[in-house]
Design a protein around this motif. Sequence first.
Motif, PDB file in Angstrom:
ATOM      1  N   LEU B 102     -11.926   0.176  -4.596  1.00  0.00           N
ATOM      2  CA  LEU B 102     -13.249   0.648  -5.024  1.00  0.00           C
ATOM      3  C   LEU B 102     -13.298   1.207  -6.457  1.00  0.00           C
ATOM      4  N   PRO B 103     -12.385   2.110  -6.837  1.00  0.00           N
ATOM      5  CA  PRO B 103     -12.473   2.630  -8.210  1.00  0.00           C
ATOM      6  C   PRO B 103     -12.324   1.538  -9.266  1.00  0.00           C
ATOM      7  N   LEU B 104     -11.506   0.527  -8.966  1.00  0.00           N
ATOM      8  CA  LEU B 104     -11.297  -0.557  -9.932  1.00  0.00           C
ATOM      9  C   LEU B 104     -12.539  -1.426 -10.030  1.00  0.00           C
ATOM     10  N   ILE B 105     -13.163  -1.668  -8.895  1.00  0.00           N
ATOM     11  CA  ILE B 105     -14.378  -2.496  -8.889  1.00  0.00           C
ATOM     12  C   ILE B 105     -15.488  -1.782  -9.646  1.00  0.00           C
ATOM     13  N   ILE B 106     -15.571  -0.470  -9.439  1.00  0.00           N
ATOM     14  CA  ILE B 106     -16.579   0.321 -10.158  1.00  0.00           C
ATOM     15  C   ILE B 106     -16.360   0.214 -11.672  1.00  0.00           C
ATOM     16  N   SER B 107     -15.076   0.207 -12.086  1.00  0.00           N
ATOM     17  CA  SER B 107     -14.794   0.143 -13.525  1.00  0.00           C
ATOM     18  C   SER B 107     -14.923  -1.268 -14.085  1.00  0.00           C
ATOM     19  N   GLY B 108     -14.971  -2.282 -13.214  1.00  0.00           N
ATOM     20  CA  GLY B 108     -15.184  -3.647 -13.690  1.00  0.00           C
ATOM     21  C   GLY B 108     -13.909  -4.422 -14.001  1.00  0.00           C
ATOM     22  N   PHE B 109     -12.878  -4.237 -13.180  1.00  0.00           N
ATOM     23  CA  PHE B 109     -11.674  -5.045 -13.357  1.00  0.00           C
ATOM     24  C   PHE B 109     -11.852  -6.409 -12.703  1.00  0.00           C
ATOM     25  N   SER B 110     -11.106  -7.400 -13.192  1.00  0.00           N
ATOM     26  CA  SER B 110     -11.190  -8.730 -12.596  1.00  0.00           C
ATOM     27  C   SER B 110     -10.490  -8.715 -11.240  1.00  0.00           C
ATOM     28  N   SER B 111     -10.864  -9.675 -10.397  1.00  0.00           N
ATOM     29  CA  SER B 111     -10.329  -9.703  -9.041  1.00  0.00           C
ATOM     30  C   SER B 111      -8.807  -9.767  -9.054  1.00  0.00           C
ATOM     31  N   VAL B 114      -7.471  -6.375  -9.886  1.00  0.00           N
ATOM     32  CA  VAL B 114      -7.699  -5.478  -8.753  1.00  0.00           C
ATOM     33  C   VAL B 114      -6.600  -5.677  -7.719  1.00  0.00           C
ATOM     34  N   ARG B 117      -3.192  -4.281  -8.919  1.00  0.00           N
ATOM     35  CA  ARG B 117      -3.100  -2.815  -8.987  1.00  0.00           C
ATOM     36  C   ARG B 117      -3.190  -2.169  -7.615  1.00  0.00           C
ATOM     37  N   ARG B 150      -5.995   5.451  -3.448  1.00  0.00           N
ATOM     38  CA  ARG B 150      -7.278   5.240  -4.107  1.00  0.00           C
ATOM     39  C   ARG B 150      -7.416   6.141  -5.343  1.00  0.00           C
ATOM     40  N   VAL B 153      -5.091   4.677  -8.213  1.00  0.00           N
ATOM     41  CA  VAL B 153      -5.076   3.241  -8.469  1.00  0.00           C
ATOM     42  C   VAL B 153      -5.490   2.903  -9.902  1.00  0.00           C
ATOM     43  N   ASN B 154      -6.399   3.699 -10.500  1.00  0.00           N
ATOM     44  CA  ASN B 154      -6.742   3.394 -11.891  1.00  0.00           C
ATOM     45  C   ASN B 154      -6.016   4.317 -12.867  1.00  0.00           C
TER      46      ASN B 154
END
Lengths: 329, 221
Positions: B102-111, B114, B117, B150, B153-154
Amino acid sequence: MVKSNATEVSSVQLRQLKPSFSSRFKEFFVRHLQVFFYSLGLLSRTPFSTLMTASALGIALALPTGLYVILDHASQLSGDINSINQISLFMKKGLSEANIQTIKKKLESYPEITQVKHVNRDAALQEFQDNSGFGDALKALKDNPLPDLLIVYPSITHNNPQQINALLGELKKIKQVALVQLDIQWLQRLYAILHIGQRGVLIIGFLLALGVLLIVGNTIRLAIENRRSEIVVMKLIGGTNSFIRRPFLYTGFWYGLLGSFIAILLVNISLIIINDPLAHLSSLYDSNLFSLGLMGVNISATLLLSGCFLGLLGARLAVGKHLKDIEPK
Amino acid sequence: MILFDQVSKRYKGGNEALSQVNFHLHQGEMAFLTGHSGAGKSTLLKLIALIERASTGNVIIGGKNLNKVSRHTLPYLRRNMGIIFQDYQLLYDRTVFDNVALPLIISGFSSREVKKRVHAALDKVGLLRFEKKYPITLSGGEQQRVSIARAVVNKPALLLADEPTGNLDPELSREIMNLFMAFNQVGVTVLIATHDIPLINQLNKRIIQLSHGQLLAEGES
């Protein structure tokens, strides 16, 4: 102390993990697409309640649409009738056949008249005796009570109300004419009724659009309430408002789209149901003018677009109002 | 990294949760925040995480004065911190993988990023084999490790934890603390609120004590 600290930390911030700009740019669309279908997936997990809400929206959208379709056809219909206006000239009694033919010839030379039909008074009586069922009663009459009749068909290029009125004035001046009758009043009344109908559709459409907003808004409010803890978590790990808003907006969009499809279905089913008896009624008038057919492409597309727009707008209003209240504690 | 400068927090209704608190936690430092219930531990963490705002004084995190952070920029600041709660705050309708992602998706990392990481984070907390499970099927200690995965993760520079071992038995608590120590060793600043005094006494880290909203001199008890 604060200043020395600031230099220490800014170096920390540089190490902060961030995706590249191009990655974020590309991911923005990918995520939108994902949320687009994710929100549809959420709806399909509760098919019954989704269908209930979408049906409520469908009915709300179908009512003004259906009325509009019918009115639209009715005004086209009156347009057709308008173009076959006819003026009846009842002639004075005691005119000779030759006299009437002269008048007929003269009228036919008018540029604003395409055709003149003569209904002979004897022929008219005969037809009346044959068809009305008063045959015996009429035989008791010594004289034929019917006048000769000239039916005048104005040309299409002289068809607007002013031109027709001018023509009526001309016709009344002919001294052999007893009565000029134009059956335009019922047409004016029909127009007036249609006009009221159009206003009615506007009002109903406005109210039901408001209804759609409220239904979507309330549904989204409940969805937000159900996912309160999820929203709190999202906010805690740094989700922006627009990120948190997104699935709810798409949910509103899907509701609008589903509702519009249901509305199109409902309206078309209603038209199919009405069409047969309408065709029958139409045949009783020796006409095939009355036929509604199905919804046109234009109005279907308009309905779909406005449905989606209303769904989005309702969701946006609800999200804007309720998302602010949810903050981590 | 964390600087409290004459910070007081008074809640509506009058009681003062924190009064005139001053302390400085350096980058890369690890500290425990202790005190009795109601001493102001949670309030202090909430001020750092911007869940609450200071009534007076300045809280400065990573060089940013939190008094000057608007609602709009607040989410971006929170992305620099990993926050861990006593009750885990996981999303129970999503898999372990999706929770950690979730935190990575919020920040806009590519699949692809994600996936890489999330696997690394789950591996660190020893839960890689559970990635497709739902959190509800895991034990308390495992759920807490998911929430730690979680939080890290970022790769935030700062980890905050509010009673992370509050619901766990001593052995699991020790495991969780070891995880925090490991993250601290690679340079992450860590602040943990806890009242598990026996456990933290074994760990030989800085202890910040609160009592009735005031900071006790360090080393005092």
